[in-house]
Motif scaffolding. Structure first.
Motif, mmCIF file in Angstrom:
data_model
loop_
_atom_site.group_PDB
_atom_site.id
_atom_site.type_symbol
_atom_site.label_atom_id
_atom_site.label_comp_id
_atom_site.label_asym_id
_atom_site.label_seq_id
_atom_site.Cartn_x
_atom_site.Cartn_y
_atom_site.Cartn_z
ATOM 1 N N UNK A 275 0.833 -1.206 0.000
ATOM 2 C CA UNK A 275 0.000 0.000 0.000
ATOM 3 C C UNK A 275 0.865 1.253 0.000
ATOM 4 N N UNK A 276 1.991 1.203 0.724
ATOM 5 C CA UNK A 276 2.886 2.360 0.794
ATOM 6 C C UNK A 276 3.525 2.645 -0.557
ATOM 7 N N UNK A 277 3.730 1.603 -1.369
ATOM 8 C CA UNK A 277 4.369 1.783 -2.676
ATOM 9 C C UNK A 277 3.434 2.419 -3.700
ATOM 10 N N UNK A 278 2.148 2.329 -3.475
ATOM 11 C CA UNK A 278 1.187 2.846 -4.447
ATOM 12 C C UNK A 278 1.194 4.371 -4.473
ATOM 13 N N UNK A 279 1.549 4.911 -5.598
ATOM 14 C CA UNK A 279 1.466 6.352 -5.794
ATOM 15 C C UNK A 279 2.510 7.167 -5.057
ATOM 16 N N UNK A 280 3.448 6.526 -4.380
ATOM 17 C CA UNK A 280 4.438 7.309 -3.639
ATOM 18 C C UNK A 280 5.399 8.021 -4.592
ATOM 19 N N UNK A 281 5.798 9.205 -4.222
ATOM 20 C CA UNK A 281 6.742 9.981 -5.020
ATOM 21 C C UNK A 281 8.147 9.921 -4.439
ATOM 22 N N UNK A 282 8.280 9.263 -3.305
ATOM 23 C CA UNK A 282 9.598 9.110 -2.706
ATOM 24 C C UNK A 282 9.656 7.818 -1.912
ATOM 25 N N UNK A 283 10.856 7.304 -1.761
ATOM 26 C CA UNK A 283 11.065 6.142 -0.893
ATOM 27 C C UNK A 283 12.440 6.272 -0.267
ATOM 28 N N UNK A 284 12.467 6.225 1.052
ATOM 29 C CA UNK A 284 13.718 6.316 1.798
ATOM 30 C C UNK A 284 13.914 4.997 2.526
ATOM 31 N N UNK A 285 15.034 4.363 2.270
ATOM 32 C CA UNK A 285 15.308 3.061 2.876
ATOM 33 C C UNK A 285 16.612 3.102 3.662
ATOM 34 N N UNK A 286 16.591 2.430 4.815
ATOM 35 C CA UNK A 286 17.805 2.228 5.599
ATOM 36 C C UNK A 286 17.750 0.818 6.154
ATOM 37 N N UNK A 287 18.813 0.054 5.900
ATOM 38 C CA UNK A 287 18.827 -1.316 6.393
ATOM 39 C C UNK A 287 20.180 -1.953 6.231
ATOM 40 N N UNK A 288 20.171 -3.299 6.084
ATOM 41 C CA UNK A 288 21.425 -4.030 5.980
ATOM 42 C C UNK A 288 22.013 -3.998 4.581
ATOM 43 N N UNK A 289 21.563 -4.925 3.725
ATOM 44 C CA UNK A 289 22.098 -5.000 2.367
ATOM 45 C C UNK A 289 21.078 -4.607 1.310
ATOM 46 N N UNK A 290 19.819 -4.376 1.713
ATOM 47 C CA UNK A 290 18.802 -3.952 0.755
ATOM 48 C C UNK A 290 18.273 -5.075 -0.119
ATOM 49 N N UNK A 291 18.251 -6.292 0.378
ATOM 50 C CA UNK A 291 17.811 -7.429 -0.421
ATOM 51 C C UNK A 291 16.357 -7.285 -0.851
ATOM 52 N N UNK A 292 15.475 -7.051 0.108
ATOM 53 C CA UNK A 292 14.056 -6.871 -0.215
ATOM 54 C C UNK A 292 13.837 -5.559 -0.967
ATOM 55 N N UNK B 5 3.861 8.098 -15.321
ATOM 56 C CA UNK B 5 4.625 9.184 -15.932
ATOM 57 C C UNK B 5 4.866 10.331 -14.950
ATOM 58 N N UNK B 6 5.427 9.982 -13.807
ATOM 59 C CA UNK B 6 5.742 10.983 -12.786
ATOM 60 C C UNK B 6 7.146 10.744 -12.253
ATOM 61 N N UNK B 7 7.761 11.776 -11.707
ATOM 62 C CA UNK B 7 9.115 11.618 -11.154
ATOM 63 C C UNK B 7 9.102 10.804 -9.873
ATOM 64 N N UNK B 8 10.240 10.241 -9.560
ATOM 65 C CA UNK B 8 10.385 9.407 -8.370
ATOM 66 C C UNK B 8 11.754 9.658 -7.758
ATOM 67 N N UNK B 9 11.789 9.807 -6.441
ATOM 68 C CA UNK B 9 13.053 9.993 -5.724
ATOM 69 C C UNK B 9 13.232 8.852 -4.737
ATOM 70 N N UNK B 10 14.390 8.214 -4.785
ATOM 71 C CA UNK B 10 14.687 7.091 -3.898
ATOM 72 C C UNK B 10 16.029 7.337 -3.204
ATOM 73 N N UNK B 11 16.043 7.074 -1.904
ATOM 74 C CA UNK B 11 17.268 7.192 -1.118
ATOM 75 C C UNK B 11 17.520 5.855 -0.436
ATOM 76 N N UNK B 12 18.701 5.304 -0.633
ATOM 77 C CA UNK B 12 19.032 3.980 -0.101
ATOM 78 C C UNK B 12 20.273 4.070 0.773
ATOM 79 N N UNK B 13 20.179 3.527 1.971
ATOM 80 C CA UNK B 13 21.336 3.445 2.869
ATOM 81 C C UNK B 13 21.555 1.990 3.258
ATOM 82 N N UNK B 14 22.704 1.449 2.878
ATOM 83 C CA UNK B 14 23.061 0.068 3.209
ATOM 84 C C UNK B 14 24.473 0.054 3.785
#
Length: 298
Positions: free
Chosen positions: A86-103, A120-129
């Motif tokens: 549900x969180x992935x639907x329509x989100x314009x950003x995703x911030x992740x922090x975890x171990x290796x980012x497998x999932x 057809x919209x922009x997306x911003x993703x931040x990943x911390x592993x």
């Protein structure tokens, strides 16, 4: 210390204290017959007004406490996967922090990019592993994952130092591969010098905190509830302390739909993350497979 506590108590209870003193004073004056009936009635009304104000304040504080207590929702089992979907639907950003980012790369990254491309919209993703070039850190993380009971590890493949490194390298590789294929994707990757036993996933609607043990409930904080902004600030602060990968350097080495070993080695060299000399071509091919054909660990 005692004086400070007393002053805090006095500040929080001044209206009730005033009402009590006023009631006591009026009672004494009425007993000694100092004030007339009209003055007594006015004093009683004043005391009742103060008491009403105190009750309203306490009711407001109680309601606020109830709202704060309900700001976190515990999720168990299948509820966690559903909440993430549900969180992935329509989100314009995703911030992740975890171990290796497998999932993250197996499900989240792919679906978020597909949804954004379709809409057809922009997306911003931040990943911390964790930093795959930090062998000791990867060893510590592998020991942590191995310490989990087999039935809760989520994978039959054992966690070793080398697997941990390949998983983290695969997340970096996947970020570059998707960035080259989706113009409106802004993606940042940071490599942490410390490991965390939690996974943080923040979308435009909520933040979900999970652990590697699926038997442990996850916590969900909605955007319009307390703590969402606090956790968002925490994730930004944590990312700013990482060693950030300049993914733009990878644009000088285009990756094919099925990247070769040479392309992969060149990419990591450009990123300033040369693969360990002990990594054979088979190891590099395994990194590419984990990046582009990942298996959902849950």
């Amino acid at each position: 210390m005692h004086t400070a506590r007393w002053l805090i108590w006095l500040r929080n209870n001044v209206d009730g204290l005033v009402a009590l003193l006023l009631a006591f004073t009026v009672g004494v004056l009425a007993v000694v017959d100092v004030i007339n009936d009209d003055a007594l009635n006015e004093a009683i009304l004043l005391v009742l007004g103060l008491l009403a104000t105190t009750l309203l304040r306490d009711r407001h504080l109680s309601a606020k406490a109830m709202r704060d207590a309900s700001s976190v929702r515990l999720l168990n089992g299948p509820e966690i996967g559903h909440a993430l979907a549900m969180a992935r639907r329509g989100t314009e950003q995703w911030v992740f922090k975890g171990g290796t980012g497998t999932y993250m790369r197996a499900v989240t990254l792919r679906e978020c990019v597909e949804n954004a491309r379709r809409e057809q919209r922009p997306l911003r993703i931040q990943i911390e592993v964790i930093d795959p070039s930090n062998e000791q850190l990867c060893k510590t993380y592998a020991q942590f994952r191995s310490s989990l009971a087999p039935e809760t590890s989520g994978s039959i493949e054992p966690w070793t130092t080398e697997r941990t490194r390949r998983e983290a390298f695969a997340t970096i590789f996947a970020a570059c591969w998707y960035q080259q294929r989706f113009t409106f994707l802004t993606i940042d990757v940071g490599l942490s010098a410390v490991m965390t036993t939690f996974r943080w996933d923040l979308s435009s609607s909520c933040v979900i905190v999970t652990q590697d043990n699926p038997n442990t409930p996850a916590m969900l904080f909605e955007r319009d509830k307390p703590y969402y902004r606090d956790y968002h600030r925490e994730l930004v602060s944590s990312f700013n302390q990482t060693r950030q990968v300049e993914l733009s350097r990878g644009l000088d080495s285009p990756l094919s739909d099925e990247p070769t070993v040479d392309q992969s080695r060149t990419l990591f060299d450009l990123l300033g993350l040369p693969l360990p000399t002990s990594f054979t071509d088979r190891d590099v091919a395994d990194i590419v497979r984990r990046a582009l054909q990942p298996r959902n660990p849950y």
